[in-house]
Design an enzyme around this catalytic site. Sequence first.
Site, PDB file in Angstrom:
ATOM      1  N   ILE A  64     -19.500  -1.261  -1.337  1.00 56.45           N
ATOM      2  CA  ILE A  64     -19.128  -2.044  -0.350  1.00 56.45           C
ATOM      3  C   ILE A  64     -18.506  -1.248   0.899  1.00 56.45           C
ATOM      4  O   ILE A  64     -18.025  -0.206   0.717  1.00 56.45           O
ATOM      5  CB  ILE A  64     -17.758  -2.863  -0.863  1.00 56.45           C
ATOM      6  CG1 ILE A  64     -17.834  -3.710  -2.122  1.00 56.45           C
ATOM      7  CG2 ILE A  64     -17.145  -3.783   0.327  1.00 56.45           C
ATOM      8  CD1 ILE A  64     -19.020  -4.768  -2.118  1.00 56.45           C
ATOM      9  N   LYS A 105     -12.671   2.268 -14.625  1.00 54.25           N
ATOM     10  CA  LYS A 105     -12.878   0.943 -14.248  1.00 54.25           C
ATOM     11  C   LYS A 105     -13.151   0.148 -15.456  1.00 54.25           C
ATOM     12  O   LYS A 105     -12.959  -1.184 -15.557  1.00 54.25           O
ATOM     13  CB  LYS A 105     -14.002   0.823 -13.174  1.00 54.25           C
ATOM     14  CG  LYS A 105     -13.701   1.581 -11.771  1.00 54.25           C
ATOM     15  CD  LYS A 105     -12.496   0.760 -11.195  1.00 54.25           C
ATOM     16  CE  LYS A 105     -12.149   1.005  -9.635  1.00 54.25           C
ATOM     17  NZ  LYS A 105     -11.006   0.332  -9.130  1.00 54.25           N
ATOM     18  N   THR A 148     -16.601   0.279   3.064  1.00 54.68           N
ATOM     19  CA  THR A 148     -15.401   0.432   3.515  1.00 54.68           C
ATOM     20  C   THR A 148     -14.955   1.905   3.604  1.00 54.68           C
ATOM     21  O   THR A 148     -16.098   2.652   3.504  1.00 54.68           O
ATOM     22  CB  THR A 148     -14.314  -0.008   2.210  1.00 54.68           C
ATOM     23  OG1 THR A 148     -14.661   0.995   1.258  1.00 54.68           O
ATOM     24  CG2 THR A 148     -14.449  -1.372   1.726  1.00 54.68           C
ATOM     25  N   ASP A 153       0.900  -1.320  -0.062  1.00 55.77           N
ATOM     26  CA  ASP A 153      -0.113  -0.048   0.028  1.00 55.77           C
ATOM     27  C   ASP A 153       0.898   1.277   0.053  1.00 55.77           C
ATOM     28  O   ASP A 153       1.970   1.360   0.455  1.00 55.77           O
ATOM     29  CB  ASP A 153      -0.732  -0.023   1.360  1.00 55.77           C
ATOM     30  CG  ASP A 153      -2.063   0.843   1.093  1.00 55.77           C
ATOM     31  OD1 ASP A 153      -3.248   0.210   0.887  1.00 55.77           O
ATOM     32  OD2 ASP A 153      -2.116   2.024   1.046  1.00 55.77           O
ATOM     33  N   TYR A 212     -13.947   8.205 -12.923  1.00 55.63           N
ATOM     34  CA  TYR A 212     -13.927   6.829 -12.226  1.00 55.63           C
ATOM     35  C   TYR A 212     -14.469   5.756 -13.048  1.00 55.63           C
ATOM     36  O   TYR A 212     -13.848   4.555 -13.328  1.00 55.63           O
ATOM     37  CB  TYR A 212     -14.409   6.752 -10.694  1.00 55.63           C
ATOM     38  CG  TYR A 212     -14.567   5.580  -9.948  1.00 55.63           C
ATOM     39  CD1 TYR A 212     -13.236   5.294  -9.181  1.00 55.63           C
ATOM     40  CD2 TYR A 212     -15.551   4.869  -9.850  1.00 55.63           C
ATOM     41  CE1 TYR A 212     -13.322   4.214  -8.243  1.00 55.63           C
ATOM     42  CE2 TYR A 212     -15.633   3.657  -9.095  1.00 55.63           C
ATOM     43  CZ  TYR A 212     -14.482   3.172  -8.565  1.00 55.63           C
ATOM     44  OH  TYR A 212     -14.294   2.103  -7.536  1.00 55.63           O
ATOM     45  N   ASN A 222      -5.636  -4.045  -6.634  1.00 50.08           N
ATOM     46  CA  ASN A 222      -6.864  -3.464  -6.011  1.00 50.08           C
ATOM     47  C   ASN A 222      -6.799  -2.164  -5.695  1.00 50.08           C
ATOM     48  O   ASN A 222      -7.759  -1.353  -5.450  1.00 50.08           O
ATOM     49  CB  ASN A 222      -7.061  -4.440  -4.651  1.00 50.08           C
ATOM     50  CG  ASN A 222      -8.217  -3.851  -3.734  1.00 50.08           C
ATOM     51  OD1 ASN A 222      -9.258  -3.834  -3.856  1.00 50.08           O
ATOM     52  ND2 ASN A 222      -7.706  -3.244  -2.485  1.00 50.08           N
TER      53      ASN A 222
HETATM   54  P1  NAD Z   1     -10.037   2.016   0.615  1.00 51.16           P
HETATM   55  O1  NAD Z   1     -10.185   3.443   0.314  1.00 51.16           O
HETATM   56  O2  NAD Z   1     -10.980   1.635   1.976  1.00 51.16           O
HETATM   57  O3  NAD Z   1      -8.711   1.243   0.517  1.00 51.16           O
HETATM   58  C1  NAD Z   1      -8.244   1.650  -0.816  1.00 51.16           C
HETATM   59  C2  NAD Z   1      -6.620   1.398  -0.489  1.00 51.16           C
HETATM   60  O4  NAD Z   1      -5.838   1.874  -1.836  1.00 51.16           O
HETATM   61  C3  NAD Z   1      -6.021   2.373   0.585  1.00 51.16           C
HETATM   62  O5  NAD Z   1      -5.406   1.806   1.719  1.00 51.16           O
HETATM   63  C4  NAD Z   1      -5.245   2.992  -0.043  1.00 51.16           C
HETATM   64  O6  NAD Z   1      -4.023   3.712   0.646  1.00 51.16           O
HETATM   65  C5  NAD Z   1      -4.810   2.460  -1.139  1.00 51.16           C
HETATM   66  N1  NAD Z   1      -4.392   3.407  -2.356  1.00 51.16           N
HETATM   67  C6  NAD Z   1      -4.763   4.645  -2.721  1.00 51.16           C
HETATM   68  N2  NAD Z   1      -3.775   5.229  -3.692  1.00 51.16           N
HETATM   69  C7  NAD Z   1      -2.668   4.066  -3.774  1.00 51.16           C
HETATM   70  C8  NAD Z   1      -1.572   4.039  -4.512  1.00 51.16           C
HETATM   71  N3  NAD Z   1      -1.548   4.968  -5.456  1.00 51.16           N
HETATM   72  N4  NAD Z   1      -0.726   3.230  -4.462  1.00 51.16           N
HETATM   73  C9  NAD Z   1      -0.927   2.176  -3.547  1.00 51.16           C
HETATM   74  N5  NAD Z   1      -2.068   2.075  -2.614  1.00 51.16           N
HETATM   75  C10 NAD Z   1      -3.025   3.105  -2.735  1.00 51.16           C
HETATM   76  O7  NAD Z   1     -11.014   1.520  -0.497  1.00 51.16           O
HETATM   77  P2  NAD Z   1     -11.737   0.202  -0.815  1.00 51.16           P
HETATM   78  O8  NAD Z   1     -13.154   0.714  -0.819  1.00 51.16           O
HETATM   79  O9  NAD Z   1     -11.296  -0.988  -0.052  1.00 51.16           O
HETATM   80  O10 NAD Z   1     -11.198   0.011  -2.393  1.00 51.16           O
HETATM   81  C11 NAD Z   1     -10.477  -1.120  -2.944  1.00 51.16           C
HETATM   82  C12 NAD Z   1     -10.747  -1.068  -4.516  1.00 51.16           C
HETATM   83  O11 NAD Z   1     -12.262  -1.469  -4.580  1.00 51.16           O
HETATM   84  C13 NAD Z   1     -10.532   0.267  -5.217  1.00 51.16           C
HETATM   85  O12 NAD Z   1      -9.931  -0.143  -6.442  1.00 51.16           O
HETATM   86  C14 NAD Z   1     -11.980   0.592  -5.676  1.00 51.16           C
HETATM   87  O13 NAD Z   1     -12.060   1.739  -6.634  1.00 51.16           O
HETATM   88  C15 NAD Z   1     -12.684  -0.543  -5.653  1.00 51.16           C
HETATM   89  N6  NAD Z   1     -14.186  -0.506  -5.223  1.00 51.16           N
HETATM   90  C16 NAD Z   1     -14.642   0.019  -4.327  1.00 51.16           C
HETATM   91  C17 NAD Z   1     -16.154  -0.107  -4.094  1.00 51.16           C
HETATM   92  C18 NAD Z   1     -16.651   0.485  -2.644  1.00 51.16           C
HETATM   93  O14 NAD Z   1     -17.937   0.660  -2.728  1.00 51.16           O
HETATM   94  N7  NAD Z   1     -15.815   0.416  -1.510  1.00 51.16           N
HETATM   95  C19 NAD Z   1     -16.895  -0.467  -5.025  1.00 51.16           C
HETATM   96  C20 NAD Z   1     -16.221  -0.905  -6.334  1.00 51.16           C
HETATM   97  C21 NAD Z   1     -15.060  -0.957  -6.416  1.00 51.16           C
END
Ligand code: NAD
Length: 253
Positions: A190, A161, A192, A39, A157, A91
Site C-alpha cells: 500500500i 502478521k 504509504t 499513535d 515481520y 493498525n
Molecule cells: P506507516 O509507517 O505509514 O504508519 C504506521 C503508524 O504506526 C505510524 O504513524 C507510526 O508512528 C505508528 N506506530 C509505530 N509504532 C507504534 C507504536 N509502538 N505505538 C503506536 N503507534 C505506532 O505505515 P502503514 O503503511 O500505514 O502501516 C500500517 C499498518 O499496515 C502496519 O501494521 C503495517 O504493518 C501494515 N501493512 C502495511 C502495508 C504497506 O505496504 N504499507 C502492507 C501490509 C500491511
Amino acid sequence: MNQLSFSGKVALVTGAAAGIGEITAKHFAQRGATVIVSDIDAAGEAVAQSIIDAGGEAVFKQCDVSSTESVDALFDFITSKYGKLDAAFNNAGVDIEDSKLADGNIDTYNKIMDVNVKGVWLCMQKEIQLMLQSGGGAIVNTASIAGLGAAPTMSIYSASKHAVIGLTKSAAIEYAKKSIRVNAVCPAVIDTDMYRRALQGDPKKELAISRLHPVGRVGHPEEVAAAVLYLCSSDASFSTGVALPVDGGSTAI
Ligand code: NAD
C-alpha cells in the site's frame, strides 16, 4: 466507498498519525464516528485537528501500543470519557527488516514482535473487556499478505502478521456469542510512508513491486480503509474470524 454510517459510534484507530491508520480515522469521522486518533507519534494531533476542522469529532491520544502502561492509560481515558467502544482498528505496526532469517538480530525481533504482536494483543484485551461491558463491538486488526504466506527477507515481520491472524481468529471464536466480531485485513503493498521508505526512491524497484500485483499497481490507503469500515459495520454482521486480503489479486496467484 459506500454510505456506511457510524453516527453515534465511538471508534479507536491505532497508528493513526500516518498512512492506512490516518486515512481510516478520517473515513470513520466522515461517516459520523467519534474517533480516538492514537499513535506513538505526536503528529496524530494534526490528524485529529484536521478531522475537527472538517466538521468531524476526534481526539488525539498518544500511546505506545507496546507499553502496558501506555495502553492502560489510553483505555482509562476511553472508558471514563465514552464508556463504550463500538469499533477498534488495531493498525499500529512496524516493518524494519531487510535480511534473511539467519542474519536477523534480536533487537529487530523484539521491536517487531513488541509492536506488531504484543501491541495488538494488549489493545485487544482492553477492547474486549470494554466491549463486554457495553454491549459488544467490532475489532479489525491490520495483518498483511505477509501473514498469509512467505515474505522473504522479512521473516520476522511475516511471523508477526501470522500471529495477528492467530489472535484474530482465536478471539473471534472466543467472543462469537458475545456480540464481538474480530476480523483482520491483509493488505499487499500500500502506498504509504512505510512503502516509500522501503523503496528508497528507486523507480525500478517501484515498477517491480507494482508488477507483483495482478492489477498492475500497489494499493491506496483508502482501499484498506473501505475494507476496515465494512468489517466494522453492521453490514458485516455475519463475518467474524476473517483474514480479508486487500491485495489486488496477489494471494489468488
Ligand atoms: P506507516 O509507517 O505509514 O504508519 C504506521 C503508524 O504506526 C505510524 O504513524 C507510526 O508512528 C505508528 N506506530 C509505530 N509504532 C507504534 C507504536 N509502538 N505505538 C503506536 N503507534 C505506532 O505505515 P502503514 O503503511 O500505514 O502501516 C500500517 C499498518 O499496515 C502496519 O501494521 C503495517 O504493518 C501494515 N501493512 C502495511 C502495508 C504497506 O505496504 N504499507 C502492507 C501490509 C500491511
